[in-house]
Motif scaffolding. Sequence first.
Motif, PDB file in Angstrom:
ATOM      1  N   GLU A  80     -40.813 -34.936 -20.253  1.00  0.00           N
ATOM      2  CA  GLU A  80     -42.141 -34.342 -20.323  1.00  0.00           C
ATOM      3  C   GLU A  80     -42.416 -33.336 -19.212  1.00  0.00           C
ATOM      4  OE1 GLU A  80     -44.104 -34.783 -22.823  1.00  0.00           O
ATOM      5  OE2 GLU A  80     -42.859 -36.307 -23.778  1.00  0.00           O
ATOM      6  N   LEU A  81     -41.611 -33.335 -18.165  1.00  0.00           N
ATOM      7  CA  LEU A  81     -41.817 -32.445 -17.024  1.00  0.00           C
ATOM      8  C   LEU A  81     -40.797 -31.311 -17.024  1.00  0.00           C
ATOM      9  CD1 LEU A  81     -42.330 -35.176 -14.259  1.00  0.00           C
ATOM     10  CD2 LEU A  81     -44.122 -33.762 -15.301  1.00  0.00           C
ATOM     11  N   ALA A  82     -41.170 -30.209 -16.387  1.00  0.00           N
ATOM     12  CA  ALA A  82     -40.231 -29.090 -16.232  1.00  0.00           C
ATOM     13  C   ALA A  82     -39.210 -29.367 -15.141  1.00  0.00           C
ATOM     14  CB  ALA A  82     -40.996 -27.808 -15.910  1.00  0.00           C
ATOM     15  N   GLY A  83     -39.502 -30.335 -14.290  1.00  0.00           N
ATOM     16  CA  GLY A  83     -38.580 -30.672 -13.214  1.00  0.00           C
ATOM     17  C   GLY A  83     -39.299 -31.399 -12.103  1.00  0.00           C
ATOM     18  N   PHE A  84     -38.553 -31.645 -11.024  1.00  0.00           N
ATOM     19  CA  PHE A  84     -39.037 -32.429  -9.893  1.00  0.00           C
ATOM     20  C   PHE A  84     -38.658 -31.715  -8.598  1.00  0.00           C
ATOM     21  CE2 PHE A  84     -38.217 -35.189 -13.393  1.00  0.00           C
ATOM     22  CZ  PHE A  84     -38.974 -36.334 -13.267  1.00  0.00           C
ATOM     23  N   VAL A  85     -39.618 -31.538  -7.702  1.00  0.00           N
ATOM     24  CA  VAL A  85     -39.310 -31.145  -6.327  1.00  0.00           C
ATOM     25  C   VAL A  85     -40.033 -32.109  -5.402  1.00  0.00           C
ATOM     26  CG1 VAL A  85     -38.743 -28.731  -6.725  1.00  0.00           C
ATOM     27  CG2 VAL A  85     -41.134 -29.373  -6.374  1.00  0.00           C
ATOM     28  N   LEU A  86     -39.324 -32.638  -4.416  1.00  0.00           N
ATOM     29  CA  LEU A  86     -39.880 -33.611  -3.500  1.00  0.00           C
ATOM     30  C   LEU A  86     -40.292 -32.925  -2.204  1.00  0.00           C
ATOM     31  CD1 LEU A  86     -38.223 -35.415  -5.510  1.00  0.00           C
ATOM     32  CD2 LEU A  86     -37.953 -37.008  -3.600  1.00  0.00           C
ATOM     33  N   ASN A  87     -41.445 -33.315  -1.697  1.00  0.00           N
ATOM     34  CA  ASN A  87     -41.935 -32.833  -0.412  1.00  0.00           C
ATOM     35  C   ASN A  87     -41.474 -33.830   0.649  1.00  0.00           C
ATOM     36  OD1 ASN A  87     -43.326 -31.270   1.427  1.00  0.00           O
ATOM     37  ND2 ASN A  87     -45.336 -32.110   0.930  1.00  0.00           N
ATOM     38  N   PRO A  88     -40.545 -33.464   1.520  1.00  0.00           N
ATOM     39  CA  PRO A  88     -39.904 -34.442   2.400  1.00  0.00           C
ATOM     40  C   PRO A  88     -40.649 -34.650   3.716  1.00  0.00           C
ATOM     41  CG  PRO A  88     -38.752 -32.369   2.484  1.00  0.00           C
ATOM     42  CD  PRO A  88     -39.917 -32.161   1.581  1.00  0.00           C
ATOM     43  N   MET A  89     -39.972 -35.314   4.640  1.00  0.00           N
ATOM     44  CA  MET A  89     -40.555 -35.620   5.944  1.00  0.00           C
ATOM     45  C   MET A  89     -40.410 -34.438   6.900  1.00  0.00           C
ATOM     46  SD  MET A  89     -39.514 -39.602   6.656  1.00  0.00           S
ATOM     47  CE  MET A  89     -37.755 -39.513   6.303  1.00  0.00           C
ATOM     48  N   ASN A  90     -41.168 -34.495   7.993  1.00  0.00           N
ATOM     49  CA  ASN A  90     -40.959 -33.537   9.071  1.00  0.00           C
ATOM     50  C   ASN A  90     -39.524 -33.612   9.587  1.00  0.00           C
ATOM     51  OD1 ASN A  90     -44.230 -34.408  10.072  1.00  0.00           O
ATOM     52  ND2 ASN A  90     -43.682 -32.382   9.368  1.00  0.00           N
ATOM     53  N   GLN A  91     -38.931 -34.799   9.526  1.00  0.00           N
ATOM     54  CA  GLN A  91     -37.543 -35.000   9.958  1.00  0.00           C
ATOM     55  C   GLN A  91     -36.607 -34.651   8.793  1.00  0.00           C
ATOM     56  OE1 GLN A  91     -39.969 -37.314  10.159  1.00  0.00           O
ATOM     57  NE2 GLN A  91     -40.279 -37.676  12.338  1.00  0.00           N
ATOM     58  N   ALA A  92     -35.883 -33.549   8.936  1.00  0.00           N
ATOM     59  CA  ALA A  92     -35.089 -33.031   7.816  1.00  0.00           C
ATOM     60  C   ALA A  92     -33.968 -33.987   7.424  1.00  0.00           C
ATOM     61  CB  ALA A  92     -34.520 -31.655   8.171  1.00  0.00           C
ATOM     62  N   SER A  93     -33.095 -34.302   8.360  1.00  0.00           N
ATOM     63  CA  SER A  93     -31.938 -35.137   8.012  1.00  0.00           C
ATOM     64  C   SER A  93     -32.343 -36.560   7.680  1.00  0.00           C
ATOM     65  CB  SER A  93     -30.908 -35.122   9.145  1.00  0.00           C
ATOM     66  OG  SER A  93     -30.241 -33.884   9.191  1.00  0.00           O
ATOM     67  N   ALA A  94     -33.396 -37.063   8.324  1.00  0.00           N
ATOM     68  CA  ALA A  94     -33.868 -38.405   7.996  1.00  0.00           C
ATOM     69  C   ALA A  94     -34.444 -38.471   6.588  1.00  0.00           C
ATOM     70  CB  ALA A  94     -34.902 -38.864   9.009  1.00  0.00           C
ATOM     71  N   SER A  95     -34.746 -37.323   5.993  1.00  0.00           N
ATOM     72  CA  SER A  95     -35.216 -37.285   4.607  1.00  0.00           C
ATOM     73  C   SER A  95     -34.081 -37.492   3.606  1.00  0.00           C
ATOM     74  CB  SER A  95     -35.899 -35.944   4.321  1.00  0.00           C
ATOM     75  OG  SER A  95     -37.017 -35.736   5.155  1.00  0.00           O
ATOM     76  N   LYS A  96     -32.836 -37.393   4.059  1.00  0.00           N
ATOM     77  CA  LYS A  96     -31.706 -37.401   3.120  1.00  0.00           C
ATOM     78  C   LYS A  96     -31.580 -38.666   2.283  1.00  0.00           C
ATOM     79  CE  LYS A  96     -28.863 -33.909   5.432  1.00  0.00           C
ATOM     80  NZ  LYS A  96     -27.627 -33.620   6.186  1.00  0.00           N
ATOM     81  N   PRO A  97     -31.816 -39.873   2.816  1.00  0.00           N
ATOM     82  CA  PRO A  97     -31.705 -41.039   1.929  1.00  0.00           C
ATOM     83  C   PRO A  97     -32.622 -40.957   0.716  1.00  0.00           C
ATOM     84  CG  PRO A  97     -31.691 -41.742   4.214  1.00  0.00           C
ATOM     85  CD  PRO A  97     -32.000 -40.276   4.221  1.00  0.00           C
ATOM     86  N   ALA A  98     -33.885 -40.604   0.924  1.00  0.00           N
ATOM     87  CA  ALA A  98     -34.816 -40.493  -0.213  1.00  0.00           C
ATOM     88  C   ALA A  98     -34.404 -39.366  -1.144  1.00  0.00           C
ATOM     89  CB  ALA A  98     -36.239 -40.282   0.294  1.00  0.00           C
ATOM     90  N   LEU A  99     -33.992 -38.225  -0.582  1.00  0.00           N
ATOM     91  CA  LEU A  99     -33.592 -37.091  -1.419  1.00  0.00           C
ATOM     92  C   LEU A  99     -32.305 -37.402  -2.182  1.00  0.00           C
ATOM     93  CD1 LEU A  99     -34.343 -34.110   1.005  1.00  0.00           C
ATOM     94  CD2 LEU A  99     -35.837 -35.154  -0.714  1.00  0.00           C
ATOM     95  N   PHE A 100     -31.379 -38.106  -1.543  1.00  0.00           N
ATOM     96  CA  PHE A 100     -30.133 -38.531  -2.185  1.00  0.00           C
ATOM     97  C   PHE A 100     -30.451 -39.331  -3.448  1.00  0.00           C
ATOM     98  CE2 PHE A 100     -26.648 -41.427  -2.903  1.00  0.00           C
ATOM     99  CZ  PHE A 100     -25.495 -40.793  -2.468  1.00  0.00           C
ATOM    100  N   THR A 101     -31.364 -40.297  -3.309  1.00  0.00           N
ATOM    101  CA  THR A 101     -31.689 -41.143  -4.457  1.00  0.00           C
ATOM    102  C   THR A 101     -32.468 -40.371  -5.519  1.00  0.00           C
ATOM    103  OG1 THR A 101     -33.693 -41.969  -3.351  1.00  0.00           O
ATOM    104  CG2 THR A 101     -31.667 -43.217  -3.031  1.00  0.00           C
ATOM    105  N   ALA A 102     -33.317 -39.425  -5.100  1.00  0.00           N
ATOM    106  CA  ALA A 102     -34.040 -38.604  -6.073  1.00  0.00           C
ATOM    107  C   ALA A 102     -33.087 -37.732  -6.874  1.00  0.00           C
ATOM    108  CB  ALA A 102     -35.077 -37.739  -5.368  1.00  0.00           C
ATOM    109  N   ALA A 103     -32.050 -37.214  -6.219  1.00  0.00           N
ATOM    110  CA  ALA A 103     -31.044 -36.427  -6.933  1.00  0.00           C
ATOM    111  C   ALA A 103     -30.370 -37.275  -8.002  1.00  0.00           C
ATOM    112  CB  ALA A 103     -30.013 -35.883  -5.947  1.00  0.00           C
ATOM    113  N   ASP A 104     -30.114 -38.525  -7.674  1.00  0.00           N
ATOM    114  CA  ASP A 104     -29.502 -39.452  -8.618  1.00  0.00           C
ATOM    115  C   ASP A 104     -30.425 -39.675  -9.818  1.00  0.00           C
ATOM    116  OD1 ASP A 104     -27.418 -41.085  -9.403  1.00  0.00           O
ATOM    117  OD2 ASP A 104     -27.737 -42.608  -7.870  1.00  0.00           O
ATOM    118  N   PHE A 105     -31.709 -39.892  -9.554  1.00  0.00           N
ATOM    119  CA  PHE A 105     -32.673 -40.146 -10.636  1.00  0.00           C
ATOM    120  C   PHE A 105     -32.854 -38.932 -11.528  1.00  0.00           C
ATOM    121  CE2 PHE A 105     -36.987 -39.626 -12.222  1.00  0.00           C
ATOM    122  CZ  PHE A 105     -37.146 -40.772 -12.984  1.00  0.00           C
TER     123      PHE A 105
END
Length: 665
Positions: A455-480
């Motif tokens: 139903e959506l055109a796509g997903f973009v996540l707004n991450p944390m101020n800490q760039a590399s510390a955002s990677k676990p959440a972004l990693f899993t979002a890429a998987d989803f």
Amino acid sequence: MRRTTRRTASGVLGTAALILVAGCGPNQAAGGFPPPPRPALVGAKTASEPEDLPAITPKPRQIRRTSPDIPIPERVQLRTGQGVDEATKELVRRTFESAGAQHVDSGEQGNDAGNTALTVIVGTTDDPMVTQSLKAADVTVTAPLPDEGYVLTVEQRDDGGLVVLAGNDSSGAYYAAQTLLQLAGGGKIPGVSIVDYPAAPLRGVVEGFYGRSWSFTERLDQLAFYGAMKMNTYLYAPKDDPYHRDRWREPYPPDEREKLRKLVEQARRNHVRFTFAISPGQSVCYSSTRDRDALRQKMRTVHDLGVRDFSIAFDDTYPLPTWGCSEDIARYGVLSEATAGMAQADLLNAIQRDFLDTLDGTRPVRMVPVQYSEVRESPYKQALREQLDPRIQVMWTGTDVLPAAISTEDARQARAVWGRKVLLWDNYPANDFDKTKGRLLLAPYDKRDSGTTDELAGFVLNPMNQASASKPALFTAADFTWNPEGYDPQRSLRNAAEFLAGGDEATAEALRVLFDVEHYAASWTGEIWQAPAPELKRRLDIFRTKWATSDRKEAIAELRSYAKRMTDAPATIRKGVVDSRFVSDIEPWLDALQIWGQALASACDALDARVGGNEREAQARFAEMRNLATQAEKIRTRPGTTREQGPIKIADGVLDAFLREAPGP
């Protein structure tokens, strides 16, 4: 997007089914992957499949064991055909060299592979060399691959091994190479065949949080990370870039233009669409020819740097009592929701039709509306729905600024109210608001229905101020977003730990401890939708049960073992994590975790002394526990690194509560 107290803010590919049939004739295909009415959503192993399939992130749609593993020889013949860019060639070359090959001989389409132990074919599915190679490997794809899809097959042959990477397009070939990189370890390649493609057309990140923006170096690193995770979108919208909002009419200075140019090039190499966002809403005169020309000129200068995707944002531009210029008063009359929508539609349509449509290679502009959340009808949304060019994409944060969940029905209603598929701007894992003060958000991407990708055109996540510390959440979002039907949040988070640990299991285990004590997510209204420290809470609940009903010595020993893991995890992470920026981002949390682990160990010592009848020793250890907890609570976030400053939180509401109750009555 700013989280305001006033919240009036209110295509997946439909191609034919595809089947991969490896090593079998037409009559055997019926026992393979059945053809559904749309691309097969097959990711999990069936009962008949072997248990030694390799772990790949994002999880592929279809993977089958088709051959024994193939050792990587000294010499590899690499043959590239149509649709293969230099980044893909270089990635394949580096993959084999890092896996042990001494010589990777490159050749163009049609060159003789010669006498070699391993031949690698890379190209697109419309390349005769690629189709012939798939046929030679006895692999059949019965329908066209979706955009960015690929086939990867590994076959052992009498005259040596054959690896074929066949992309539907250039990005598909690149993603096949990224999968190959994950496969080629330990001096061999698993004998598998894969058919894979994404669910969401757009998958990526919007740098749109408040507070300290990422550095140029961090952005370069992030873009490479997105490519590795098969994320194809980065939206540049840093709130503290003055040329993004406050001084939007002004061109970037030469040094900033050069940085942007390098970022655009880094994005291109990693098959990421660099989207440049500009936010004129606080001062633009919608009817002014001068302002429209200024907006076009600003976008043209960025287009000259290689940008082909643009976004115009009106988020967090608070309602004004009147228009900002006399031209808008004359043209639209009284400022209202409806006239604001009309004015924005007029501006965006003009930018699209009179400017972007005249430039080669650009895609339709995206817009962030004033009412960017919820699914309720409004005069503003109606005006945009009816008057905005249907090609223009609308961004939406969900049913709230940061919703606890997004259902398929929520996404369907958003599509209806905006009259088009919307692009989800998901404000997880952003930590720039008060409910996240003192926290890292290291829980996996969750609570978004798999059907939302339809139903959506796509997903973009707004991450944390800490760039590399955002990677676990972004990693899993890429998987989803790649394969929602095959997505398991906890499995994906475990894989994220392996990724950051570079495959070292001790480091991965230490990261999992950290991920647990920083497992947290709250909505803008304060609803906790990712509960703190679920694993630690489980262990503490087990301890309480054993303490009340069985062997207290055993209960203490088990809890002390986990306390040691908590205490030791920071040193292991500092030593073993391959991303030094990740360690730098989380230093205060590592310091606090170590001390909280020591406090839990002291509680165990105190309880042990009490069980042994030594109450004096127990009280001394309880005092030590309290002193350590007080010391840990004094550790604060670093000034300037996080928008909301405050004490570091470690498993708050779980560990601190247990330590308060531990001394007993």
